[in-house]
Motif scaffolding. Structure first.
Motif: not given
Length: 412
Positions: A372-377
């Motif tokens: 899985p992939q995830r990006v957080e600000l």
């Protein structure tokens, strides 16, 4: 196109982005499926104060007389896009066609401009003549093609497969823009995300995506072309769609369905809409492309690693596969007051990068892992302002389609 509701949805979505008009690429000027769709779009555009113009596909159509009746039918329509009061007209290719005349310019002059002048119609003619025979739109082109009022390039939107693992260049656009203006003409610059086609042995290639979209945004702002054409709204076959791909449009194309179904690109609109407003306001740098709210952004990735053997796909890997990179590609827009905000990137379940940001349009890449992939600000105080997670895991191989299309994930 299945019905009026789909036409209205497309028009309204584009208008929300501040797009001015759709270029309707037309290959078939007489079949009911085509003419019905054109009428639905003009009805939707007229009802929503939106514009349309024709781009006739000269890789399929044989001569202007084939499409002139359709153009004449709609050029006076209230929804037809006009520049300086003249109906805008474009093509895909046609720069090498003479239609029996002494030269392509003579052919287009007699078969298009003169034929329409007899009916009191003076089109603003901005074709894509990439196929005319030269490497780019040099000074000789404009000397040899006075029939055009401007030009558009389709091919400069991405690196060629033969160029290898390089980012897109604006060199051809710079040449075209300078020579067009020197000749008193205009230039329409293309802006696109990727070109991946996987239909048959003759149509199986990958022209680099990766950060192509935000890189081109920066090039457009730096060059300030007269027009910008986003490639495309709904071309599922080449994978650069940013809008809806209605099932009716690809119902007879199972190969295209296999690599576009389930691959939603609409969140590229979140990156493009602020750019369009900035471009119209005269912005010349990425720092001036700011979100409408606290932030806006997306990340995109290919769920299949480039090293995948793809032994179960009869077409095999696309040409240009070696130019791909296994990356999480990120575009994040932040307001001018932004400070201390970071991007925290997860791949394969682990944090793989923490990236600084600046006000404006930020772009970044991070090597991708399977899973899985995830990006957080993340705000300066550690608060998560927004995030986006993948809906499809990255895998090292597949027994099915060797799919180099992108999943586009909203960061919200």
């Amino acid at each position: 196109m299945g019905g009026s509701d789909e036409a209205v949805k497309d028009v309204q979505d584009a208008k929300k982005m501040s797009i001015d008009a759709f270029a309707l690429n037309v290959q078939d000027v007489s079949s009911s499926w085509s003419t019905d769709a054109i009428q639905l779009l003009f009805d939707a555009a007229a009802a929503n104060d939106f514009k349309l113009f024709f781009s006739f596909d000269m890789s399929v159509l044989d001569q202007p007389s084939t499409f002139l009746p359709l153009f004449k039918q709609y050029q006076a329509n209230s929804a037809y896009y006009k520049h300086e009061g003249r109906p805008f007209l474009s093509t895909f290719d046609g720069g090498a066609k003479s239609f029996g005349a002494s030269s392509p310019n003579a052919g287009w002059q007699s078969q298009l401009k003169d034929a329409l002048a007899a009916d009191g119609i003076n089109p603003f003619f901005v074709p894509d003549f990439d196929d005319y025979g030269g490497a780019t739109y040099d000074a000789n082109f404009f000397n040899n093609y006075p029939v055009v009022d401007g030009v558009m390039s389709w091919e400069s939107a991405w690196p060629e497969v033969s160029e290898g693992l390089v980012n897109v260049s604006s060199a051809k656009d710079q040449t075209a823009l300078a020579n067009a203006h020197a000749a008193g003409k205009l230039y329409m610059m293309p802006l696109s995300s990727v070109q991946f086609k996987h239909i048959d042995p003759g149509q199986n290639w990958y022209r680099r995506g990766e950060l192509n979209l935000p890189l081109r945004i920066g090039q457009v702002l730096a060059l300030q072309p007269d027009f910008v054409e986003i490639i495309t709204w709904n071309d599922a076959g080449e994978s650069h769609y940013i809008g809806n791909c209605w099932p009716e449009a690809i119902a007879g194309a199972p190969a295209i369905q296999a690599y576009s179904n389930g691959y939603d690109h609409t969140h590229w609109q979140d990156v493009l809409a602020p750019f369009i407003v900035a471009y119209k306001n005269g912005a010349t740098s990425l720092a001036e492309v700011t979100p409408f709210g606290a932030f806006a952004g997306a990340f995109w990735y290919r769920p299949l690693l480039k090293s995948a053997p793809c032994s179960g796909d009869g077409l095999g890997k696309p040409s240009g596969w070696e130019n791909a990179e296994d990356l999480i590609n990120i575009a994040m827009l932040l307001p001018t007051t932004s400070s201390g905000v970071t991007l925290r990137v997860y791949s394969g379940g682990s944090v793989v990068a923490t990236l600084p940001t600046n006000p404006g349009l930020n772009m970044a890449t991070v090597p991708i892992r399977t899973g899985p992939q995830r990006v957080e600000l993340v705000a300066a105080d550690g608060t998560i302002m927004g995030a986006g997670s993948s809906t499809q895991d990255v895998v090292a191989d597949t027994s099915g389609v060797c799919n180099f299309n992108y999943q586009v994930v909203h960061i919200a």
